[in-house]
Scaffold this motif. Structure first.
Motif, short mmCIF file in Angstrom:
data_model
loop_
_atom_site.label_atom_id
_atom_site.label_comp_id
_atom_site.label_asym_id
_atom_site.label_seq_id
_atom_site.Cartn_x
_atom_site.Cartn_y
_atom_site.Cartn_z
N GLY A 88 -32.66 -10.03 3.37
CA GLY A 88 -32.47 -8.43 3.13
C GLY A 88 -30.88 -8.17 2.54
N LYS A 89 -30.60 -6.99 2.18
CA LYS A 89 -29.40 -6.70 1.33
C LYS A 89 -28.09 -7.13 2.05
N ARG A 90 -28.32 -6.68 3.45
CA ARG A 90 -27.30 -6.84 4.34
C ARG A 90 -26.70 -8.46 4.08
N GLN A 91 -27.78 -9.56 4.30
CA GLN A 91 -27.52 -10.76 4.14
C GLN A 91 -27.36 -11.33 2.86
N LEU A 92 -27.63 -10.65 1.74
CA LEU A 92 -27.23 -10.92 0.39
C LEU A 92 -25.75 -10.59 0.14
N LEU A 93 -25.35 -9.30 0.72
CA LEU A 93 -24.15 -8.92 0.66
C LEU A 93 -23.07 -10.03 0.95
N GLN A 94 -23.22 -10.38 2.40
CA GLN A 94 -22.40 -10.99 3.18
C GLN A 94 -22.30 -12.42 2.45
N SER A 95 -23.46 -13.04 1.94
CA SER A 95 -23.40 -14.51 1.35
C SER A 95 -22.56 -14.35 -0.01
N ALA A 96 -22.71 -13.01 -0.76
CA ALA A 96 -21.92 -12.81 -2.20
C ALA A 96 -20.50 -12.68 -1.67
N VAL A 97 -20.17 -12.02 -0.56
CA VAL A 97 -18.69 -11.90 -0.05
C VAL A 97 -18.06 -13.28 0.22
N HIS A 98 -18.87 -13.91 1.16
CA HIS A 98 -18.13 -15.14 1.40
C HIS A 98 -18.17 -16.29 0.27
N MET A 116 -14.48 -5.28 0.49
CA MET A 116 -14.18 -6.00 1.50
C MET A 116 -14.47 -4.93 2.70
N ARG A 117 -14.11 -3.70 2.61
CA ARG A 117 -14.52 -2.84 3.87
C ARG A 117 -15.90 -2.73 4.22
N THR A 118 -16.73 -2.80 3.08
CA THR A 118 -18.18 -3.03 3.34
C THR A 118 -18.66 -4.10 3.79
N HIS A 119 -18.01 -5.12 3.47
CA HIS A 119 -18.23 -6.46 4.34
C HIS A 119 -18.20 -6.68 5.58
N MET A 120 -16.73 -6.14 6.21
CA MET A 120 -16.38 -5.89 7.44
C MET A 120 -17.23 -5.28 8.06
N ALA A 121 -17.53 -3.82 7.73
CA ALA A 121 -18.46 -3.05 8.43
C ALA A 121 -19.71 -3.64 8.82
N GLY A 122 -20.20 -4.42 7.84
CA GLY A 122 -21.57 -5.05 8.01
C GLY A 122 -21.54 -6.15 9.06
N ILE A 123 -20.34 -6.82 9.23
CA ILE A 123 -20.17 -7.81 10.25
C ILE A 123 -20.12 -7.23 11.43
N LEU A 124 -19.63 -6.07 11.84
CA LEU A 124 -19.48 -5.49 12.79
C LEU A 124 -20.68 -4.59 13.40
N GLN A 125 -21.87 -4.42 12.36
CA GLN A 125 -23.04 -4.10 12.60
C GLN A 125 -24.12 -4.97 13.63
N GLY A 170 -24.48 -8.47 12.65
CA GLY A 170 -23.64 -9.54 12.92
C GLY A 170 -23.22 -10.66 11.81
N PHE A 171 -22.87 -11.39 12.20
CA PHE A 171 -22.08 -12.75 11.40
C PHE A 171 -23.34 -13.38 10.82
N VAL A 172 -23.40 -13.55 9.27
CA VAL A 172 -24.62 -14.26 8.87
C VAL A 172 -24.08 -15.62 8.65
N ARG A 173 -25.00 -16.71 9.01
CA ARG A 173 -24.31 -18.15 8.75
C ARG A 173 -25.37 -18.30 7.33
N CYS A 174 -24.51 -18.86 6.37
CA CYS A 174 -25.41 -19.08 5.29
C CYS A 174 -24.32 -20.30 4.70
N SER A 175 -24.80 -20.88 3.53
CA SER A 175 -24.19 -21.98 2.79
C SER A 175 -22.86 -21.58 2.24
N GLU A 176 -22.96 -20.43 1.84
CA GLU A 176 -21.33 -19.95 1.27
C GLU A 176 -20.45 -19.75 2.46
#
Length: 210
Positions: A58-68, A110-119, A122-128
């Motif tokens: 999904g988009k949220r997982q994609l964003l977390q991986s991209a920011v990581h 970064m604000r968007t990323h942190m907001a997603g983690i707090l939703q 949660g925290f996405v485990r990925c290779s990045e």
């Protein structure tokens, strides 16, 4: 024409995934999360739209991986920049400055990323995320931690808290003050890393905690 080898196919998949991650960072920074669609990301990356769902649920997982990925590359560049050093205190200072610098330079992302983690997701485990974790853990080891498995999560939590404080809508904390607190926590001299202009808050830097 002979079929492509497995290694060539793997490299093509890796490049497609990297383009999607890069496009996500660009678009969310430009337009915001809600205004960015998966189709937009695929178009910017120059890939088929079906590949987005193939690589990411999904988009949220994609964003977390991209920011990581962005954080990993930014941290790696800071740690390895010239003059290169193996000094653990300097490397920790560079790591702190690199992560705080992302909050300063890319606040919307970064604000968007942190907001997603707090939703709820949660925290996405990925290779990045794993590569970012490895770099931070290695930094703690070189700093001289006797218990990196405990001290690495603490450093991660302190950095996340500082990023949130910098980006808090309506009541942001000054980055220099947060940097001073982190440097004091780890007994680092203000001149290490990339100190901001103007010197430490208040004109004098507090003594490191014992």
């Amino acid at each position: 024409m002979s079929p492509r080898s497995a290694s060539v196919n793997e490299e093509l998949r890796r490049r497609s995934r990297e383009r999607l991650l890069h496009a996500t960072v660009e678009l969310v920074a430009e337009r915001g999360y809600e205004a960015t669609t998966l189709g937009d990301i695929a178009d910017r990356a120059g890939t088929a739209r079906g590949l987005v769902s193939y690589y990411f649920p999904g988009k949220r997982q994609l964003l977390q991986s991209a920011v990581h990925r962005l954080m990993h590359h930014t941290l790696e560049a800071a740690l390895e920049r010239e003059p290169r050093t193996e000094d653990g205190r300097e490397r920790l200072a560079r790591a702190i400055d690199a992560i705080l610098g992302l909050a300063r330079d890319r606040p919307r992302l970064m604000r968007t990323h942190m907001a997603g983690i707090l939703q709820a997701e949660g925290f996405v485990r990925c290779s990045e995320q794993q590569r970012l974790a490895e770099l931070l853990r290695e930094t703690v080891v070189r700093y001289g931690s006797p218990d990196p498995d405990t001290d690495y999560p603490l450093l991660r939590a302190l950095l996340m808290g500082a990023v949130v404080a910098v980006l808090l809508p309506g009541a942001p904390m000054p980055m220099a003050r947060l940097r001073a607190e982190l440097f004091q926590r780890y007994g680092l001299e203000w001149e290490l890393g990339v100190p901001p202009d103007g010197g430490p808050p208040g004109g004098t830097f507090p003594s490191p905690r014992q």
